[in-house]
Design an enzyme around this catalytic site. Structure first.
Site, PDB file in Angstrom:
ATOM      1  CD  GLU A 227      -4.269  -8.180   1.793  1.00 17.29           C
ATOM      2  OE1 GLU A 227      -5.201  -7.546   2.314  1.00 17.29           O
ATOM      3  OE2 GLU A 227      -3.082  -7.801   1.809  1.00 17.29           O
TER       4      GLU A 227
ATOM      5  CD  GLU B 183      -3.001  -1.093   2.269  1.00 16.69           C
ATOM      6  OE1 GLU B 183      -2.931  -0.178   3.103  1.00 16.69           O
ATOM      7  OE2 GLU B 183      -3.898  -1.962   2.264  1.00 16.69           O
TER       8      GLU B 183
END
Ligand code: XIL
Length: 357
Positions: free
Chosen positions: A271, A165
């Site tokens: 994920e 991220e």
């Protein structure tokens, strides 16, 4: 009476009343006289690519969980146990106990281990927040951490999310990242280089969210990865977190996976979960409709992943196993293929239906 007709009758009679609580259970049959709606002997790891789950060390104390993991998965990611706040107790002070437990279990059972995540701005131990030093000092503590952790797991962990991220929603490098603030954008290349140096065989990923819904994010992430590769930085894959919901169009799935594959690296759906309560209603219950929509979403995701070139498919990892342990279960939701009793949900059958004969 076939299953569909009998189910619809049941449905009308009961007004499709939802399950009580967060059970995620499959809908009832008609007393055992009708066949399973989607009979299958297949298990998730029969997919044409690795299939994994994110787990916590404590799951391994539960025999039913362990049996499920052995039966269904051939890849494991630690949900939290390899994050910096779980491992780092101070400079050069490490607690690998939780992560080691997961790694030992996986290796004992011939499962691949994907390490998540060396750097994530969201989780920073206090000693790092308090650290004082110039740019070179910051580079030193970052490289030291990465080197020590990757070395500890060398030969055991196959792949790593090295940076998680780093890109914000405007397509810039995230300015609230402590490594960016102290080192500059260069921290990303340096992190990959340190990980590669510590374990030259490890497959190294850049991992992020939102490629599925944002072209800005897709373009920026791909541009960054392609540029890093051009500069000779060892980045081998893109992880798409894929926290989606039942309203996510299949087209977004295929487009984002194709975009990642077009960057010339491995693609990991790292994920995956499919939220069934996209409006975040506090009173939502798990209805037949939610179960069916979720089944369609999981099916679409596995089909979409199958459209990218075989040599780019790193695998699909679920972000958890059972609904009640999902990070999304703070609100009413049922995001995973297994219910709280570890029973297979409709979503499970949506996946195995994609495997063919
Ligand atoms: C989440 C875990 O699931 C939670 O248990 C924890 O409290 C916070 O982190 N993106 C990521 C994952 O890369 O590491 C996050 O996992 C979910 C979002």
């Amino acid at each position: 009476m076939n299953y569909i007709v009998s189910f619809c009758l049941l449905c009308v009679m009961s007004a499709c009343s939802p399950d009580n609580g967060n059970t995620g259970a499959r809908p009832p049959g008609d007393g055992g006289e009708t066949p399973d709606p989607t009979p299958t002997e297949k298990v998730l790891k029969d997919a044409a690519f690795p299939v994994g789950a994110a787990i916590e060390p404590r799951y391994l104390d539960n025999e039913a969980y362990v049996n499920l993991l052995k039966r269904e998965m051939n890849s494991i990611s630690p949900e939290n146990a390899m994050k910096m706040d779980a491992i780092s107790r101070g400079r050069k002070q490490y607690d690998f106990s939780g992560a080691d437990k997961i790694v030992d279990f996986a290796l004992d059972n011939d499962m691949r281990v994907h390490g998540h995540a060396l750097l994530w701005y969201y989780i920073t131990p206090q000693w790092i927040k308090d650290f004082q030093g110039d740019k070179d000092d910051w580079i030193e503590i970052m490289e030291e951490y990465i080197t020590d952790v990757v070395t500890h797991f060398k030969g055991k962990v196959t792949s790593w999310d090295v940076v998680n991220e780093a890109v914000d929603d405007d397509g810039n490098i995230r300015s609230n990242d402590i490594w960016y603030q102290n080192i500059g954008e260069e921290y990303i290349a340096l992190a990959f280089e340190a990980a590669h140096k510590a374990d030259p065989d490890a497959i190294l990923f850049y991992n992020d969210y939102g490629m599925v819904w944002s072209k800005t994010r897709r373009d920026k992430i791909c541009e960054m990865v392609v540029n890093l590769k051009k500069e000779g930085v060892p980045v081998h894959g893109i992880g798409l977190q894929m926290h989606i919901n039942t309203d996510t169009p299949k087209e977004n799935m295929t487009t984002s996976l194709a975009a990642a594959a077009a960057c010339g690296v491995y693609v990991h759906v790292s994920e995956l979960d499919v939220a069934t309560n996209p409006s975040n209603s506090p009173t939502a219950t798990y209805t037949r409709e939610r179960a069916e929509k979720q089944k369609a979403s999981y099916k679409a995701m596995f089909e979409a992943f199958g459209t990218i070139a075989q040599d780019k498919r790193y695998g699909i990892t679920f972000w958890g196993v059972a609904d009640n342990h999902s990070w999304l279960s703070l609100r009413p939701d049922w995001p995973l293929p297994f219910d709280r009793n570890l029973k297979k949900k409709e979503a499970y059958y949506g996946i195995t239906e994609t495997f063919g004969e």
